[in-house]
Design an enzyme around this catalytic site. Structure first.
Site, PDB file in Angstrom:
ATOM      1  N   THR B   1       0.837  -1.205   0.000  1.00  0.00           N
ATOM      2  CA  THR B   1       0.000   0.000   0.000  1.00  0.00           C
ATOM      3  C   THR B   1       0.866   1.246   0.000  1.00  0.00           C
ATOM      4  O   THR B   1       1.855   1.305   0.729  1.00  0.00           O
ATOM      5  CB  THR B   1      -0.871   0.047   1.262  1.00  0.00           C
ATOM      6  OG1 THR B   1      -1.579  -1.171   1.356  1.00  0.00           O
ATOM      7  CG2 THR B   1      -1.819   1.237   1.234  1.00  0.00           C
ATOM      8  N   ARG B  29     -13.834  -8.084  -0.084  1.00  0.00           N
ATOM      9  CA  ARG B  29     -13.261  -7.344   1.038  1.00  0.00           C
ATOM     10  C   ARG B  29     -12.578  -6.063   0.554  1.00  0.00           C
ATOM     11  O   ARG B  29     -11.827  -6.056  -0.405  1.00  0.00           O
ATOM     12  CB  ARG B  29     -12.261  -8.234   1.769  1.00  0.00           C
ATOM     13  CG  ARG B  29     -11.587  -7.586   2.986  1.00  0.00           C
ATOM     14  CD  ARG B  29     -10.263  -6.974   2.641  1.00  0.00           C
ATOM     15  NE  ARG B  29      -9.536  -6.551   3.856  1.00  0.00           N
ATOM     16  CZ  ARG B  29      -8.420  -5.831   3.840  1.00  0.00           C
ATOM     17  NH1 ARG B  29      -7.895  -5.464   2.701  1.00  0.00           N
ATOM     18  NH2 ARG B  29      -7.834  -5.485   4.962  1.00  0.00           N
ATOM     19  N   VAL B  30     -12.844  -4.972   1.247  1.00  0.00           N
ATOM     20  CA  VAL B  30     -12.168  -3.698   1.005  1.00  0.00           C
ATOM     21  C   VAL B  30     -11.541  -3.256   2.311  1.00  0.00           C
ATOM     22  O   VAL B  30     -12.161  -3.366   3.369  1.00  0.00           O
ATOM     23  CB  VAL B  30     -13.178  -2.638   0.501  1.00  0.00           C
ATOM     24  CG1 VAL B  30     -12.532  -1.270   0.432  1.00  0.00           C
ATOM     25  CG2 VAL B  30     -13.727  -3.040  -0.869  1.00  0.00           C
ATOM     26  N   THR B  52      -1.286   2.964   7.265  1.00  0.00           N
ATOM     27  CA  THR B  52      -1.000   1.715   6.566  1.00  0.00           C
ATOM     28  C   THR B  52      -0.936   0.584   7.577  1.00  0.00           C
ATOM     29  O   THR B  52      -0.619   0.816   8.746  1.00  0.00           O
ATOM     30  CB  THR B  52       0.322   1.814   5.788  1.00  0.00           C
ATOM     31  OG1 THR B  52       0.539   0.610   5.055  1.00  0.00           O
ATOM     32  CG2 THR B  52       1.505   2.048   6.712  1.00  0.00           C
ATOM     33  N   GLY B  53      -1.274  -0.603   7.132  1.00  0.00           N
ATOM     34  CA  GLY B  53      -1.247  -1.746   8.037  1.00  0.00           C
ATOM     35  C   GLY B  53      -2.431  -2.661   7.789  1.00  0.00           C
ATOM     36  O   GLY B  53      -2.846  -2.845   6.641  1.00  0.00           O
ATOM     37  N   ASN B  54      -2.976  -3.215   8.858  1.00  0.00           N
ATOM     38  CA  ASN B  54      -4.138  -4.100   8.738  1.00  0.00           C
ATOM     39  C   ASN B  54      -5.404  -3.252   8.653  1.00  0.00           C
ATOM     40  O   ASN B  54      -5.921  -2.770   9.667  1.00  0.00           O
ATOM     41  CB  ASN B  54      -4.201  -5.047   9.937  1.00  0.00           C
ATOM     42  CG  ASN B  54      -5.375  -6.016   9.840  1.00  0.00           C
ATOM     43  OD1 ASN B  54      -6.280  -5.842   9.005  1.00  0.00           O
ATOM     44  ND2 ASN B  54      -5.362  -7.036  10.671  1.00  0.00           N
ATOM     45  N   GLY B  55      -5.919  -3.108   7.440  1.00  0.00           N
ATOM     46  CA  GLY B  55      -7.062  -2.234   7.223  1.00  0.00           C
ATOM     47  C   GLY B  55      -8.322  -2.658   7.925  1.00  0.00           C
ATOM     48  O   GLY B  55      -9.190  -1.814   8.222  1.00  0.00           O
TER      49      GLY B  55
END
Lengths: 182, 141
Positions: B1, B29-30, B52-55
């Site tokens: 990302t 999934r979004v 940024t990371g685990n959305g």
């Protein structure tokens, strides 16, 4: 401020930063710079987590999410679960510039992109197909299902909710975070 | 990302994100990236941020919006980023995430949640004091 202009981005994606900076120097807007910078990452498939050919879903397909925001007007354009279009940030910009909406998703976002002149393409690559094949060979591990049958920690789907739902305390963190990032 | 913040020399701010998400996601999934206030947020009157990371976790806390609000109240960018991380961590101690923040004057900072496998976060900066894109790192808290 003497510190301006500024380009700041997550992760060490140097060429994206450079592209945004060059865009600013050309006299373009901050929005243009964000679009160009993110587009560079999409073309370079930064880190495998941006653009085509990365992060296949359970079916092996790569889908893209992108968003752009104007800090002056607070206008936003975004796309989610975008399929078959490589330049997701470009489509997000078109959502902002040519619609009154904020967020388009899925196949409808693809149709919108095509109407804006973007060409549909296959977003999978040999690399993404290999990643997906390996995942299937490992019994679909890891995955993001919980509280389903068959046991998602051991088997591939399709999954269904158990007849007698036994809620399990879910982990506070996701054990597969190393697989990528949003 | 990638999450990006740009401030024009005249003070106009923009932010954006682009991602292909996480591997092996359930179709449909979004993540947080395309959600305003989650993946990124910008407001000329305060600043901008990108996460940024685990959305799946990040989107529940609107970290970019929260960081901009902290900066609006006068917090320095690095401190604003840190406060966002600490807030999420109070609910989800082992979440994977990082935030970059910039205020309207061009000052910037970053923060990340320390995990055994994630102790430093790298980000890129280019401003009028530099002659090339520069990688900077921050130790996770």
């Amino acid at each position: 401020s003497g510190l301006l202009p500024l380009v700041l981005n997550t992760w060490p994606f140097r060429n994206a930063t450079e592209a945004a900076w060059r865009t600013l120097l050309s006299g373009a807007s901050a929005l243009d710079a964000v679009e160009k910078g993110c587009t560079m990452c999409e073309m370079e498939q930064c880190d495998g987590t941006v653009g085509f050919g990365g992060s296949p879903d359970e079916t092996g397909e790569t889908t893209l999410d992108a968003m752009i925001m104007d800090g002056t007007s607070l206008d936003v354009g975004a796309v989610g679960d975008l399929r078959h279009i490589k330049n997701a940030i470009g489509v997000a910009r078109r959502v902002m510039d040519y619609t009154s909406h904020t967020f388009l998703v899925g196949e409808s976002a693809t149709k919108f992109a095509e109407s804006m002149g973007f060409l549909p393409e296959d977003l999978s690559t040999a690399v993404s197909r290999a990643i997906h094949a390996d995942w299937l060979a490992q019994n679909c591990q890891p995955n993001y299902w919980k509280n389903v049958v068959p046991d998602a920690s051991k088997y591939c789907g399709p999954y269904k909710p158990p007849d007698l739902f036994k809620a399990q305390k879910s982990s506070s963190g996701n054990p597969v975070y190393k697989l990528g990032h949003d | 990302t990638i999450g990006m913040v740009v401030i024009h020399k005249q003070g106009r701010i923009a932010a954006g994100t682009s991602t292909n998400g996480i591997k092996f996601k359930i179709p449909g999934r979004v993540g947080d990236s395309p959600i305003p206030g989650a993946g990124a947020y910008a407001d000329d009157t305060a600043g901008a941020a990108a996460a940024t990371g685990n959305g799946d976790i990040l989107m529940r806390f609107l970290p970019s919006y929260q960081a901009v609000q902290y900066m609006r109240r006068g917090e320095e960018p690095e401190r604003a980023c840190q406060k966002v991380i600490l807030r999420i961590r109070s609910y989800v101690p082992d979440f994977f995430g990082a935030v970059v923040c910039a205020n309207k004057t061009g000052h910037y900072g970053a923060a990340c949640n320390r995990l055994p496998t994630f102790t430093q976060f790298s980000f890129m900066v280019y401003n009028s004091l530099k002659n090339q894109p520069t990688e900077e790192k921050v130790n996770c808290i």
